[in-house]
Write a protein that holds these residues in place. Structure first.
Motif, PDB file in Angstrom:
ATOM      1  N   TYR A 131      80.648  13.784 -13.996  1.00 35.41           N
ATOM      2  CA  TYR A 131      81.054  13.707 -12.763  1.00 35.41           C
ATOM      3  C   TYR A 131      81.500  12.038 -12.313  1.00 35.41           C
ATOM      4  O   TYR A 131      81.947  12.312 -11.302  1.00 35.41           O
ATOM      5  CB  TYR A 131      80.195  14.324 -11.847  1.00 35.41           C
ATOM      6  N   GLY A 132      81.232  11.004 -12.904  1.00 34.84           N
ATOM      7  CA  GLY A 132      81.430   9.861 -12.547  1.00 34.84           C
ATOM      8  C   GLY A 132      80.331   9.236 -11.513  1.00 34.84           C
ATOM      9  O   GLY A 132      79.386   9.677 -11.573  1.00 34.84           O
ATOM     10  N   TYR A 133      80.807   7.881 -11.157  1.00 35.98           N
ATOM     11  CA  TYR A 133      79.596   7.012 -10.725  1.00 35.98           C
ATOM     12  C   TYR A 133      79.066   7.644  -9.391  1.00 35.98           C
ATOM     13  O   TYR A 133      78.063   7.741  -9.041  1.00 35.98           O
ATOM     14  CB  TYR A 133      80.140   5.728 -10.321  1.00 35.98           C
ATOM     15  N   THR A 134      79.830   8.374  -8.551  1.00 36.71           N
ATOM     16  CA  THR A 134      79.432   8.845  -7.141  1.00 36.71           C
ATOM     17  C   THR A 134      78.280   9.989  -7.651  1.00 36.71           C
ATOM     18  O   THR A 134      77.273   9.844  -6.774  1.00 36.71           O
ATOM     19  CB  THR A 134      80.665   9.631  -6.266  1.00 36.71           C
ATOM     20  N   ALA A 135      78.578  11.022  -8.291  1.00 37.80           N
ATOM     21  CA  ALA A 135      77.372  11.683  -8.744  1.00 37.80           C
ATOM     22  C   ALA A 135      75.880  11.088  -8.988  1.00 37.80           C
ATOM     23  O   ALA A 135      74.776  11.467  -8.464  1.00 37.80           O
ATOM     24  CB  ALA A 135      77.825  12.732  -9.543  1.00 37.80           C
ATOM     25  N   LEU A 136      76.214   9.923  -9.923  1.00 45.98           N
ATOM     26  CA  LEU A 136      75.054   9.132 -10.290  1.00 45.98           C
ATOM     27  C   LEU A 136      74.218   8.857  -9.105  1.00 45.98           C
ATOM     28  O   LEU A 136      73.051   8.859  -9.043  1.00 45.98           O
ATOM     29  CB  LEU A 136      75.535   8.266 -11.254  1.00 45.98           C
ATOM     30  N   PHE A 137      75.117   8.042  -8.475  1.00 43.34           N
ATOM     31  CA  PHE A 137      74.572   7.440  -7.165  1.00 43.34           C
ATOM     32  C   PHE A 137      73.805   8.182  -6.247  1.00 43.34           C
ATOM     33  O   PHE A 137      72.611   7.961  -5.613  1.00 43.34           O
ATOM     34  CB  PHE A 137      75.398   6.495  -6.427  1.00 43.34           C
ATOM     35  N   LEU A 138      74.345   9.414  -6.134  1.00 46.93           N
ATOM     36  CA  LEU A 138      73.761  10.333  -4.982  1.00 46.93           C
ATOM     37  C   LEU A 138      72.677  11.021  -5.563  1.00 46.93           C
ATOM     38  O   LEU A 138      71.400  11.356  -4.831  1.00 46.93           O
ATOM     39  CB  LEU A 138      75.025  11.394  -4.744  1.00 46.93           C
ATOM     40  N   SER A 139      72.761  11.279  -6.782  1.00 47.86           N
ATOM     41  CA  SER A 139      71.263  12.065  -7.597  1.00 47.86           C
ATOM     42  C   SER A 139      70.072  10.783  -7.375  1.00 47.86           C
ATOM     43  O   SER A 139      69.101  11.164  -7.440  1.00 47.86           O
ATOM     44  CB  SER A 139      71.748  12.513  -8.970  1.00 47.86           C
ATOM     45  N   CYS A 140      70.444   9.533  -7.763  1.00 43.28           N
ATOM     46  CA  CYS A 140      69.382   8.585  -7.517  1.00 43.28           C
ATOM     47  C   CYS A 140      68.549   8.558  -6.021  1.00 43.28           C
ATOM     48  O   CYS A 140      67.460   8.269  -5.841  1.00 43.28           O
ATOM     49  CB  CYS A 140      69.856   7.336  -8.073  1.00 43.28           C
ATOM     50  N   ALA A 141      69.643   8.631  -5.026  1.00 38.12           N
ATOM     51  CA  ALA A 141      69.254   8.803  -3.552  1.00 38.12           C
ATOM     52  C   ALA A 141      68.206   9.940  -3.404  1.00 38.12           C
ATOM     53  O   ALA A 141      67.272   9.913  -2.945  1.00 38.12           O
ATOM     54  CB  ALA A 141      70.347   8.781  -2.712  1.00 38.12           C
ATOM     55  N   ALA A 142      68.742  11.197  -3.924  1.00 38.08           N
ATOM     56  CA  ALA A 142      68.050  12.255  -3.931  1.00 38.08           C
ATOM     57  C   ALA A 142      66.818  12.218  -4.326  1.00 38.08           C
ATOM     58  O   ALA A 142      65.661  12.795  -4.057  1.00 38.08           O
ATOM     59  CB  ALA A 142      68.834  13.422  -4.367  1.00 38.08           C
ATOM     60  N   SER A 143      66.739  11.632  -5.589  1.00 42.07           N
ATOM     61  CA  SER A 143      65.175  11.471  -6.431  1.00 42.07           C
ATOM     62  C   SER A 143      64.342  10.849  -5.355  1.00 42.07           C
ATOM     63  O   SER A 143      63.073  11.190  -5.417  1.00 42.07           O
ATOM     64  CB  SER A 143      65.493  11.031  -7.718  1.00 42.07           C
ATOM     65  N   ALA A 144      64.631   9.522  -5.079  1.00 44.08           N
ATOM     66  CA  ALA A 144      63.661   8.845  -4.172  1.00 44.08           C
ATOM     67  C   ALA A 144      63.306   9.412  -2.997  1.00 44.08           C
ATOM     68  O   ALA A 144      62.249   9.338  -2.343  1.00 44.08           O
ATOM     69  CB  ALA A 144      64.445   7.456  -3.559  1.00 44.08           C
ATOM     70  N   SER A 145      64.398  10.350  -2.123  1.00 47.89           N
ATOM     71  CA  SER A 145      63.920  11.215  -0.968  1.00 47.89           C
ATOM     72  C   SER A 145      62.776  12.123  -1.413  1.00 47.89           C
ATOM     73  O   SER A 145      61.924  12.241  -0.547  1.00 47.89           O
ATOM     74  CB  SER A 145      65.092  11.706  -0.587  1.00 47.89           C
ATOM     75  N   LEU A 146      63.051  12.704  -2.426  1.00 51.82           N
ATOM     76  CA  LEU A 146      61.719  13.804  -2.779  1.00 51.82           C
ATOM     77  C   LEU A 146      60.498  12.873  -2.997  1.00 51.82           C
ATOM     78  O   LEU A 146      59.360  13.560  -2.685  1.00 51.82           O
ATOM     79  CB  LEU A 146      62.235  14.461  -4.115  1.00 51.82           C
TER      80      LEU A 146
END
Length: 407
Positions: free
Chosen positions: A164-179
């Motif tokens: 999916y590219g870099y955007t999906a990677l960065f968003l998933s990392c942000a979601a992980s920290a939010s949890l």
């Protein structure tokens, strides 16, 4: 976990929630490892510039780690953990907008604040929760969040990037920290008796210059330089050799080995002493970098990653337990923050220094310098880890007690 047997239910619940938060933190953070150097390279950066950007991560750690150590002692570990997780959730979004070297350096430095806060608070709180006679065992188990997270993170990060590219990677990392941020709310700080306020404020330089902290900081500084060279340039080195090997698998091999050794080294260090396992870790790490230096096949790169993970998986929890042995409860945050500052300085220097070395003599020869650094670290620990040469050798070889341990 067997290590938690016999603990009070509330304490066990605190440890489990802290463990979950740590797992989410490290998996999100490590998802960048195999892909971020490639992302930076796509902006047109040179080898040295890639090193500078990657090394900027440690600038945030270096500038803020001591302050967060003091804050953890004054206001409790939880506030520091929450700060670290908030930064880990915000920083990945910054990479989406950073398209040149200076903005990337700024985002990377800001991202480094997350480790300065979270790792300092996490280690201090794990030590607070650990009975003295089982400190190495419990801290070893709590440190499993790092290898598990760094096994999951690069695999998921590589898959997201490829699909999916870099955007999906960065968003998933942000979601992980939010949890992870949500997991921290149920965690309760233990009550710690504190000395007068002026005593807390006036001990930074005393702690920094004391041999119980100074020598571990030097060893961690040399380890930081060597480890930084590997983590920053291994993907690019593999690419330059033409070997058909996914750089993410190197970090996965390291994570598997790191997980395995942490299952027993903590408990073993309670029985046989911290010094022996620090020494063995330094020797194995030296051999790991030598294996990378000589690697020409996928199997050799995998073996190098496995050995690197085994060494790191042993030295960091064992060194943390050793520093907990050397610190009173009300100063653990400061002691961890100041001693780990040596590691941060090493990481800061690793990117630009080894980037310049790679520009001059190439990636493979660059790793020979890393071998020399870990060899020096081994000699320093063998000869300076206790109050004299004789007692240092005995402690470092598992034949004597730690002369700086406090009861």
């Amino acid at each position: 976990m067997k290590a938690f047997d016999g603990l009070h239910p509330e304490l066990r619940r605190n440890l489990l929630m802290l463990f979950a938060a740590g797992l989410l933190f490290w998996s999100g953070l490590s998802a960048f490892l195999p892909t971020l150097p490639l992302y930076i390279e796509e902006t047109g950066a040179t080898k040295q510039q890639i090193g500078i950007v990657m090394g900027s991560f440690a600038v945030g750690m270096l500038l803020f780690r001591p302050q967060f150590g003091f804050l953890a002692d004054r206001q409790g570990r939880k506030i520091v953990l929450l700060i670290g997780m908030v930064v880990a959730a915000i920083a990945p979004l910054g990479y989406l907008f950073a398209k040149s070297i200076i903005p990337l350096m700024a985002v990377r430095a800001f991202h480094g604040i997350s480790i300065a806060a979270f790792a300092t608070g996490y280690t201090a709180l794990a030590a607070d929760f650990s009975p003295e006679h089982r400190r190495g065992e419990i801290m070893g188990y709590m440190s499993l969040t790092t290898p598990i997270g760094t096994a999951i993170g690069p695999a998921i990060g590589g898959l997201l990037h490829a699909s999916y590219g870099y955007t999906a990677l960065f968003l998933s990392c942000a979601a992980s920290a939010s949890l992870g941020f949500l997991c921290l709310f149920p965690v309760v700080n233990p009550v710690i008796n504190k000395p007068p306020q002026n005593e807390i404020d006036n001990r930074f330089w005393q702690l920094l210059l004391s041999p119980r902290v100074r020598v571990p900081a030097i060893v961690l500084f040399l380890m930081g330089l060597s480890l930084g060279s590997v983590h920053t340039f291994i993907s690019l080195f593999i690419k330059s050799t033409g070997v058909d090997f996914n750089g993410g698998l190197f970090f996965t091999a390291a994570a598997i080995a790191s997980f395995g050794v942490r299952l027993f080294t903590g408990r073993a260090s309670d029985k046989y002493g911290r010094g022996l396992f620090v020494t063995l870790s330094l020797i194995v790490y030296t051999l790991a970098v030598a294996c990378i230096y000589l690697a020409t096949t996928p199997a050799q790169f995998f073996l190098g990653g496995f050995m690197e993970g085994a060494a790191a998986g042993s030295i960091f929890p064992t060194m943390s337990a050793m520093m907990a042995d050397r610190a009173l409860p009300h100063e653990r945050g400061k002691v961890f923050g100041i001693s780990l500052m040596g590691f941060d300085i090493g990481l800061v220097g690793a990117g630009p220094i080894f980037g310049a070395v790679a520009e001059t003599i190439g990636y493979r020869s660059m790793f020979s310098v890393a071998i020399a650094l870990t060899t020096i670290a081994t000699i320093v620990f063998l000869t300076q880890s206790s109050k004299s040469l004789t007692t240092s050798l005995r402690f470092a070889l598992g034949r004597g007690i730690d002369g700086y341990a406090l009861k």
